[in-house]
Design a protein around this motif. Structure first.
Motif, PDB file in Angstrom:
ATOM      1  N   ALA A   1     -10.904  10.065  11.057  1.00  0.00           N
ATOM      2  CA  ALA A   1      -9.787   9.370  10.440  1.00  0.00           C
ATOM      3  C   ALA A   1      -8.523  10.165  10.743  1.00  0.00           C
ATOM      4  N   PRO A   2      -7.394   9.484  10.968  1.00  0.00           N
ATOM      5  CA  PRO A   2      -6.196  10.184  11.418  1.00  0.00           C
ATOM      6  C   PRO A   2      -5.712  11.283  10.485  1.00  0.00           C
ATOM      7  N   ASP A   3      -5.975  11.165   9.176  1.00  0.00           N
ATOM      8  CA  ASP A   3      -5.433  12.152   8.247  1.00  0.00           C
ATOM      9  C   ASP A   3      -6.437  13.240   7.887  1.00  0.00           C
ATOM     10  N   ASP A   4      -7.579  13.297   8.577  1.00  0.00           N
ATOM     11  CA  ASP A   4      -8.544  14.368   8.311  1.00  0.00           C
ATOM     12  C   ASP A   4      -7.960  15.717   8.697  1.00  0.00           C
ATOM     13  N   GLU A   5      -8.298  16.738   7.938  1.00  0.00           N
ATOM     14  CA  GLU A   5      -7.856  18.093   8.285  1.00  0.00           C
ATOM     15  C   GLU A   5      -8.582  18.587   9.518  1.00  0.00           C
ATOM     16  N   SER A   6      -9.863  18.294   9.596  1.00  0.00           N
ATOM     17  CA  SER A   6     -10.630  18.615  10.793  1.00  0.00           C
ATOM     18  C   SER A   6     -11.671  17.530  10.964  1.00  0.00           C
ATOM     19  N   TRP A   7     -12.060  17.307  12.222  1.00  0.00           N
ATOM     20  CA  TRP A   7     -13.043  16.268  12.505  1.00  0.00           C
ATOM     21  C   TRP A   7     -14.418  16.852  12.776  1.00  0.00           C
ATOM     22  N   LEU A   8     -14.580  18.147  12.591  1.00  0.00           N
ATOM     23  CA  LEU A   8     -15.833  18.817  12.915  1.00  0.00           C
ATOM     24  C   LEU A   8     -16.449  19.448  11.677  1.00  0.00           C
ATOM     25  N   PRO A   9     -17.775  19.650  11.680  1.00  0.00           N
ATOM     26  CA  PRO A   9     -18.402  20.382  10.577  1.00  0.00           C
ATOM     27  C   PRO A   9     -17.800  21.780  10.464  1.00  0.00           C
TER      28      PRO A   9
ATOM     29  N   GLN B   1       1.704  17.371  22.488  1.00  0.00           N
ATOM     30  CA  GLN B   1       1.355  16.920  21.136  1.00  0.00           C
ATOM     31  C   GLN B   1      -0.137  16.641  21.021  1.00  0.00           C
ATOM     32  N   PHE B   2      -0.685  15.966  22.033  1.00  0.00           N
ATOM     33  CA  PHE B   2      -2.108  15.649  21.994  1.00  0.00           C
ATOM     34  C   PHE B   2      -2.945  16.925  22.013  1.00  0.00           C
ATOM     35  N   VAL B   3      -2.575  17.865  22.868  1.00  0.00           N
ATOM     36  CA  VAL B   3      -3.297  19.131  22.938  1.00  0.00           C
ATOM     37  C   VAL B   3      -3.232  19.861  21.603  1.00  0.00           C
ATOM     38  N   ASP B   4      -2.019  19.978  21.026  1.00  0.00           N
ATOM     39  CA  ASP B   4      -1.853  20.766  19.810  1.00  0.00           C
ATOM     40  C   ASP B   4      -2.408  20.070  18.568  1.00  0.00           C
ATOM     41  N   LEU B   5      -2.076  18.782  18.384  1.00  0.00           N
ATOM     42  CA  LEU B   5      -2.426  18.096  17.140  1.00  0.00           C
ATOM     43  C   LEU B   5      -3.864  17.597  17.114  1.00  0.00           C
ATOM     44  N   VAL B   6      -4.370  17.182  18.261  1.00  0.00           N
ATOM     45  CA  VAL B   6      -5.726  16.625  18.302  1.00  0.00           C
ATOM     46  C   VAL B   6      -6.741  17.671  18.773  1.00  0.00           C
ATOM     47  N   LEU B   7      -6.546  18.179  19.981  1.00  0.00           N
ATOM     48  CA  LEU B   7      -7.572  19.048  20.566  1.00  0.00           C
ATOM     49  C   LEU B   7      -7.654  20.403  19.877  1.00  0.00           C
ATOM     50  N   ARG B   8      -6.510  21.022  19.603  1.00  0.00           N
ATOM     51  CA  ARG B   8      -6.559  22.368  19.020  1.00  0.00           C
ATOM     52  C   ARG B   8      -6.705  22.326  17.500  1.00  0.00           C
ATOM     53  N   ASP B   9      -5.860  21.540  16.820  1.00  0.00           N
ATOM     54  CA  ASP B   9      -5.897  21.535  15.357  1.00  0.00           C
ATOM     55  C   ASP B   9      -7.120  20.819  14.802  1.00  0.00           C
ATOM     56  N   ARG B  10      -7.399  19.631  15.308  1.00  0.00           N
ATOM     57  CA  ARG B  10      -8.481  18.826  14.742  1.00  0.00           C
ATOM     58  C   ARG B  10      -9.855  19.195  15.299  1.00  0.00           C
ATOM     59  N   LEU B  11      -9.870  19.626  16.572  1.00  0.00           N
ATOM     60  CA  LEU B  11     -11.156  19.773  17.255  1.00  0.00           C
ATOM     61  C   LEU B  11     -11.433  21.205  17.731  1.00  0.00           C
ATOM     62  N   ARG B  12     -10.597  22.148  17.346  1.00  0.00           N
ATOM     63  CA  ARG B  12     -10.847  23.586  17.558  1.00  0.00           C
ATOM     64  C   ARG B  12     -11.146  23.928  19.006  1.00  0.00           C
ATOM     65  N   MET B  13     -10.397  23.329  19.911  1.00  0.00           N
ATOM     66  CA  MET B  13     -10.624  23.546  21.337  1.00  0.00           C
ATOM     67  C   MET B  13     -10.308  24.986  21.726  1.00  0.00           C
ATOM     68  N   ARG B  14     -11.235  25.571  22.506  1.00  0.00           N
ATOM     69  CA  ARG B  14     -11.019  26.891  23.088  1.00  0.00           C
ATOM     70  C   ARG B  14     -10.949  26.821  24.616  1.00  0.00           C
ATOM     71  N   GLU B  15     -11.647  25.814  25.180  1.00  0.00           N
ATOM     72  CA  GLU B  15     -11.630  25.616  26.624  1.00  0.00           C
ATOM     73  C   GLU B  15     -11.589  24.123  26.899  1.00  0.00           C
ATOM     74  N   LEU B  16     -10.985  23.764  28.062  1.00  0.00           N
ATOM     75  CA  LEU B  16     -10.810  22.355  28.404  1.00  0.00           C
ATOM     76  C   LEU B  16     -11.269  22.109  29.835  1.00  0.00           C
ATOM     77  N   PHE B  17     -12.137  21.101  30.007  1.00  0.00           N
ATOM     78  CA  PHE B  17     -12.571  20.655  31.329  1.00  0.00           C
ATOM     79  C   PHE B  17     -11.873  19.328  31.628  1.00  0.00           C
ATOM     80  N   VAL B  18     -11.242  19.220  32.806  1.00  0.00           N
ATOM     81  CA  VAL B  18     -10.577  17.970  33.190  1.00  0.00           C
ATOM     82  C   VAL B  18     -10.902  17.648  34.636  1.00  0.00           C
ATOM     83  N   GLY B  19     -10.894  16.357  34.967  1.00  0.00           N
ATOM     84  CA  GLY B  19     -11.035  15.942  36.351  1.00  0.00           C
ATOM     85  C   GLY B  19      -9.781  16.270  37.142  1.00  0.00           C
TER      86      GLY B  19
END
Length: 317
Positions: A8-16, A110-128
């Motif tokens: 949900a968009p207002d969740d603090e985190s989307w992961l356990p 914004q997507f990297v900071d607000l979604v991937l890092r804040d919500r999903l705790r990204m440490r590494e990113l794989f892209v095509g």
């Protein structure tokens, strides 16, 4: 088996809470084809090596349905079909992010900071190598590498997977093959036969009267891409096992029925299939849909179709 996250968009985190960090890839992943599996295998391997969780971020609906509906493609694996294809991929989590006009307006940072890092705790990113996200697809590989250096996350760029003829595997190429009826080409790119999944619903029971009872399979999404109308040899996956068979995809002109439907007759099988969800793999196209002079002529053709379908299934083993 990958666990699906529907944030949900207002969740603090989307992961356990016990997930300390993730190795992430982002994309529509329509078809979950051989190229996608290569990315996911490398993602899962790197996550294990780094002691992190592997995570695929995908979107629903397809981004083009929001930003440019007129050119949005029909999909190889809409909705639950994609999640089912991802279930055995070896990754830990799949985040299905609602794609909205607000999200479409995010800059890549914004997507990297607000979604991937804040919500999903990204440490590494794989892209095509040709991947882009954020407004105007501004988040290309070069931009993401620069962001990673500034923000402290690692970026790995994945080159495309090619077939034996040198052509790169892509969802676009597979869609073109399916739409053109080139099932062999589609299966080569996917790494499996192309198929549909849906519930068995009540039909007219005409097949039963003809001696060829059928399963009437309803599509789960109007966005599902179908091969050309016609009669096909198929393999049907049910709770009771897998069965060879034949199906008609399209209208039933002999009975004056112009509505498109998918009806599959299973060989060497009997039972009540109603309300089951089944998968139908298209193995080979046998002929066009056609109108017959009457029931006797249609029944004779169905007998020939059954023989042709059995031969095609035997060849496909």
């Amino acid at each position: 088996m990958a666990e699906a996250l529907r944030p949900a968009p207002d969740d603090e985190s989307w992961l356990p809470p016990d997930v300390a960090g993730t190795v992430v890839t982002v994309g529509t992943f329509d078809g979950v084809h051989r190229g996608h599996h290569e990315v996911l295998a490398r993602l899962a391997g790197r996550a294990r090596e780094a002691g992190l969780s592997s995570l695929l971020v995908t979107f629903e609906p397809h981004p083009l349905e929001v930003v440019n509906p007129d050119v949005a493609p029909h999909l190889l694996t809409p909705g639950r079909e994609k999640l089912a294809a991802l279930a055995e991929s070896g990754i830990d989590y799949v985040a299905v992010v609602p794609f909205t006009r607000t999200l479409a307006g995010y800059e890549a940072a914004q997507f990297v900071d607000l979604v991937l890092r804040d919500r999903l705790r990204m440490r590494e990113l794989f892209v095509g190598h040709d991947h882009g996200f954020g407004r105007g697809r501004s988040g290309d590989a070069q931009t993401l590498r620069r962001m990673g250096a500034e923000r402290g996350f690692r970026v790995e760029v994945i080159e495309p997977v090619s077939l034996s003829d040198g052509h790169a595997v892509s969802s676009t190429a597979i869609r073109r093959a399916v739409a053109g009826g080139d099932l062999d080409r589609a299966a080569l790119g996917l790494g499996r036969p192309y198929g549909v999944t849906g519930p068995v619903v009540q039909g007219e029971a005409r097949g039963r009267l003809l001696g060829y009872p059928t399963l009437n399979v309803a599509l789960e999404s109007p966005r599902k891409l179908l091969p050309p109308e016609g009669v096909y040899a198929v393999r049907v996956h049910t709770r009771g096992g897998d069965f060879g068979g034949m199906c008609n995809l399209g209208p039933r002109p002999t009975f004056g029925d112009a509505a498109r439907s998918l009806e599959a007759h299973l060989f060497d099988a009997a039972g009540d299939w109603y309300d089951q969800t089944v998968g139908v793999d298209f193995v080979a196209r046998l002929r066009d849909t056609q109108r017959f002079a009457g029931v006797e002529e249609l029944t004779a053709q169905l007998g020939r179709d059954a023989q042709a379908a059995r031969r095609a299934l035997q060849r496909a083993r």
